[in-house]
Design a protein around this motif. Structure first.
Motif, mmCIF file in Angstrom:
data_model
loop_
_atom_site.group_PDB
_atom_site.id
_atom_site.type_symbol
_atom_site.label_atom_id
_atom_site.label_comp_id
_atom_site.label_asym_id
_atom_site.label_seq_id
_atom_site.Cartn_x
_atom_site.Cartn_y
_atom_site.Cartn_z
ATOM 1 N N CYS A 1 26.679 41.542 32.266
ATOM 2 C CA CYS A 1 27.003 42.724 31.459
ATOM 3 C C CYS A 1 26.040 43.870 31.766
ATOM 4 O O CYS A 1 26.456 45.031 31.894
ATOM 5 N N GLU A 2 24.754 43.541 31.889
ATOM 6 C CA GLU A 2 23.754 44.566 32.188
ATOM 7 C C GLU A 2 24.010 45.199 33.550
ATOM 8 O O GLU A 2 23.902 46.426 33.717
ATOM 9 N N VAL A 3 24.367 44.377 34.539
ATOM 10 C CA VAL A 3 24.640 44.887 35.884
ATOM 11 C C VAL A 3 25.849 45.813 35.861
ATOM 12 O O VAL A 3 25.813 46.924 36.422
ATOM 13 N N LEU A 4 26.925 45.399 35.203
ATOM 14 C CA LEU A 4 28.124 46.240 35.131
ATOM 15 C C LEU A 4 27.847 47.547 34.393
ATOM 16 O O LEU A 4 28.260 48.628 34.834
ATOM 17 N N ARG A 5 27.142 47.444 33.272
ATOM 18 C CA ARG A 5 26.858 48.620 32.457
ATOM 19 C C ARG A 5 25.998 49.625 33.234
ATOM 20 O O ARG A 5 26.271 50.836 33.232
ATOM 21 N N THR A 6 24.970 49.128 33.904
ATOM 22 C CA THR A 6 24.080 50.011 34.663
ATOM 23 C C THR A 6 24.810 50.656 35.827
ATOM 24 O O THR A 6 24.673 51.859 36.083
ATOM 25 N N ALA A 7 25.602 49.857 36.538
ATOM 26 C CA ALA A 7 26.354 50.395 37.672
ATOM 27 C C ALA A 7 27.334 51.470 37.218
ATOM 28 O O ALA A 7 27.482 52.516 37.868
ATOM 29 N N TYR A 8 27.976 51.236 36.081
ATOM 30 C CA TYR A 8 28.936 52.213 35.561
ATOM 31 C C TYR A 8 28.243 53.505 35.158
ATOM 32 O O TYR A 8 28.693 54.608 35.504
ATOM 33 N N ARG A 9 27.133 53.373 34.435
ATOM 34 C CA ARG A 9 26.419 54.563 33.954
ATOM 35 C C ARG A 9 25.844 55.375 35.103
ATOM 36 O O ARG A 9 25.749 56.608 35.008
ATOM 37 N N MET A 10 25.460 54.714 36.186
ATOM 38 C CA MET A 10 24.859 55.429 37.318
ATOM 39 C C MET A 10 25.905 55.989 38.273
ATOM 40 O O MET A 10 25.571 56.665 39.248
ATOM 41 N N THR B 1 21.009 40.416 45.170
ATOM 42 C CA THR B 1 21.191 39.843 43.826
ATOM 43 C C THR B 1 22.159 40.694 43.018
ATOM 44 O O THR B 1 23.005 40.170 42.277
ATOM 45 N N PHE B 2 22.037 42.017 43.142
ATOM 46 C CA PHE B 2 22.978 42.923 42.469
ATOM 47 C C PHE B 2 24.396 42.634 42.920
ATOM 48 O O PHE B 2 25.325 42.523 42.093
ATOM 49 N N ALA B 3 24.603 42.485 44.227
ATOM 50 C CA ALA B 3 25.938 42.222 44.763
ATOM 51 C C ALA B 3 26.493 40.903 44.238
ATOM 52 O O ALA B 3 27.683 40.796 43.925
ATOM 53 N N GLU B 4 25.631 39.899 44.111
ATOM 54 C CA GLU B 4 26.059 38.588 43.625
ATOM 55 C C GLU B 4 26.510 38.657 42.162
ATOM 56 O O GLU B 4 27.574 38.142 41.799
ATOM 57 N N HIS B 5 25.687 39.318 41.316
ATOM 58 C CA HIS B 5 26.050 39.454 39.900
ATOM 59 C C HIS B 5 27.323 40.287 39.733
ATOM 60 O O HIS B 5 28.186 39.963 38.907
ATOM 61 N N LEU B 6 27.431 41.356 40.510
ATOM 62 C CA LEU B 6 28.597 42.238 40.401
ATOM 63 C C LEU B 6 29.871 41.504 40.797
ATOM 64 O O LEU B 6 30.891 41.602 40.110
ATOM 65 N N ALA B 7 29.811 40.748 41.888
ATOM 66 C CA ALA B 7 30.990 40.014 42.349
ATOM 67 C C ALA B 7 31.422 38.969 41.321
ATOM 68 O O ALA B 7 32.613 38.804 41.045
ATOM 69 N N ALA B 8 30.456 38.272 40.728
ATOM 70 C CA ALA B 8 30.775 37.243 39.729
ATOM 71 C C ALA B 8 31.420 37.867 38.499
ATOM 72 O O ALA B 8 32.400 37.341 37.952
ATOM 73 N N ALA B 9 30.871 39.011 38.048
ATOM 74 C CA ALA B 9 31.415 39.688 36.867
ATOM 75 C C ALA B 9 32.819 40.205 37.135
ATOM 76 O O ALA B 9 33.728 40.056 36.301
ATOM 77 N N GLN B 10 33.024 40.813 38.293
ATOM 78 C CA GLN B 10 34.341 41.350 38.621
ATOM 79 C C GLN B 10 35.376 40.239 38.743
ATOM 80 O O GLN B 10 36.523 40.396 38.315
ATOM 81 N N ARG B 11 34.973 39.105 39.310
ATOM 82 C CA ARG B 11 35.906 37.987 39.441
ATOM 83 C C ARG B 11 36.365 37.503 38.068
ATOM 84 O O ARG B 11 37.553 37.247 37.847
ATOM 85 N N LYS B 12 35.427 37.397 37.120
ATOM 86 C CA LYS B 12 35.780 36.933 35.773
ATOM 87 C C LYS B 12 36.727 37.912 35.084
ATOM 88 O O LYS B 12 37.697 37.513 34.434
ATOM 89 N N LEU B 13 36.458 39.211 35.227
ATOM 90 C CA LEU B 13 37.309 40.212 34.593
ATOM 91 C C LEU B 13 38.705 40.233 35.211
ATOM 92 O O LEU B 13 39.708 40.391 34.507
ATOM 93 N N LEU B 14 38.791 40.042 36.529
ATOM 94 C CA LEU B 14 40.081 40.016 37.175
ATOM 95 C C LEU B 14 40.879 38.774 36.794
ATOM 96 O O LEU B 14 42.101 38.814 36.671
ATOM 97 N N GLU B 15 40.191 37.658 36.605
ATOM 98 C CA GLU B 15 40.874 36.447 36.142
ATOM 99 C C GLU B 15 41.512 36.674 34.781
ATOM 100 O O GLU B 15 42.605 36.181 34.494
ATOM 101 N N GLU B 16 40.825 37.448 33.919
ATOM 102 C CA GLU B 16 41.361 37.733 32.580
ATOM 103 C C GLU B 16 42.589 38.638 32.661
ATOM 104 O O GLU B 16 43.583 38.406 31.986
ATOM 105 N N THR B 17 42.515 39.692 33.486
ATOM 106 C CA THR B 17 43.585 40.681 33.507
ATOM 107 C C THR B 17 44.752 40.320 34.414
ATOM 108 O O THR B 17 45.883 40.740 34.190
ATOM 109 N N LEU B 18 44.491 39.506 35.452
ATOM 110 C CA LEU B 18 45.538 39.188 36.412
ATOM 111 C C LEU B 18 45.951 37.728 36.379
ATOM 112 O O LEU B 18 46.758 37.302 37.200
ATOM 113 N N GLY B 19 45.423 36.972 35.445
ATOM 114 C CA GLY B 19 45.674 35.534 35.407
ATOM 115 C C GLY B 19 47.136 35.173 35.304
ATOM 116 O O GLY B 19 47.557 34.123 35.781
#
Length: 231
Positions: free
Chosen positions: A178-187, A211-229
């Protein structure tokens, strides 16, 4: 008076009143998959099971085999196949009436998805109405310490004037994701053109770009599973 075929056709044409529910079951102490998740870094996924006679056979996927071996309350699990970054395990145990998933299935409710993380059993259910959800929560009383409905999505109507709404379960994300997504969005990382690149966001988070890329990819995968499942 409508005939049986006419009634069936009418029912088929109606918009269902069902819901998609995300349920978190806390304190399911007799669940080996939940026990394994307490020592595992990240979710235990790919949970499937079958019943034959008095034997309950369950299968799950884990990224950290050592954690599965360390966890208390997990029966001896046989390693079935190594998938590279995950390993599939299977174990047998006697059937009993204290299994949360079995309690739900006995209410004629198939479980669409099951996983466990940090000692919590997370289930996705497709239910005909909210009354069935209330029945499930009531049936789990005494089996678990607490049952939490994390999200609830009503089926999309067929009327083009009504938008197809999907509710995203942010509880699937870790605090760090969540922190990675929030920071990336705000910046402005997701802007086109970008206001900040991966290195800048990683520096703001005080982590390596990889590490940023790893966290971002994991977060995006989870969100896509929710919306495109269901697509």
């Amino acid at each position: 008076m409508a005939t049986g075929s006419e009634s069936a056709g009418s029912r088929a044409g109606e918009t269902p009143d069902g819901v998609r529910a995300g349920v978190a079951i806390h304190g399911a102490g007799n669940c080996p998959v939940v026990a394994a998740s307490t020592a595992h870094d990240g979710p235990i996924t790919g949970v499937n099971w079958t019943h034959a006679g008095d034997t309950h056979t369950e299968e799950f996927r884990a990224r950290d085999p050592d954690a599965v071996d360390r966890a208390d309350g997990v029966p001896a699990a046989a390693s079935v196949v190594d998938l590279g970054d995950e390993r599939v395990y299977r174990y047998d145990r006697p059937r009993d009436g204290e299994c949360a998933c079995r309690v739900i299935e006995e209410l004629d409710c198939p479980i669409a998805d099951a996983r466990a993380e940090d000692g919590v059993l997370l289930l996705t259910l497709h239910l005909p109405d909210l009354e069935r959800l209330r029945d499930i929560v009531s049936a789990l009383d005494g089996i678990a310490d607490r049952v939490e409905v994390r999200y609830l999505v009503h089926g999309a109507a067929t009327d083009d004037a009504v938008p197809d709404r999907t509710l995203v379960d942010r509880g699937r994300l870790t605090d760090r994701q969540c922190e990675v997504l929030r920071t990336a969005y705000r910046m402005g990382y997701f802007e086109r053109p970008r206001d900040a690149n991966a290195s800048a966001v990683a520096e703001a988070l005080d982590i390596a770009p990889s590490t940023f890329a790893e966290h971002l990819a994991a977060a995006q995968r989870k969100l896509l599973e929710e919306t495109l499942g269901e697509v």
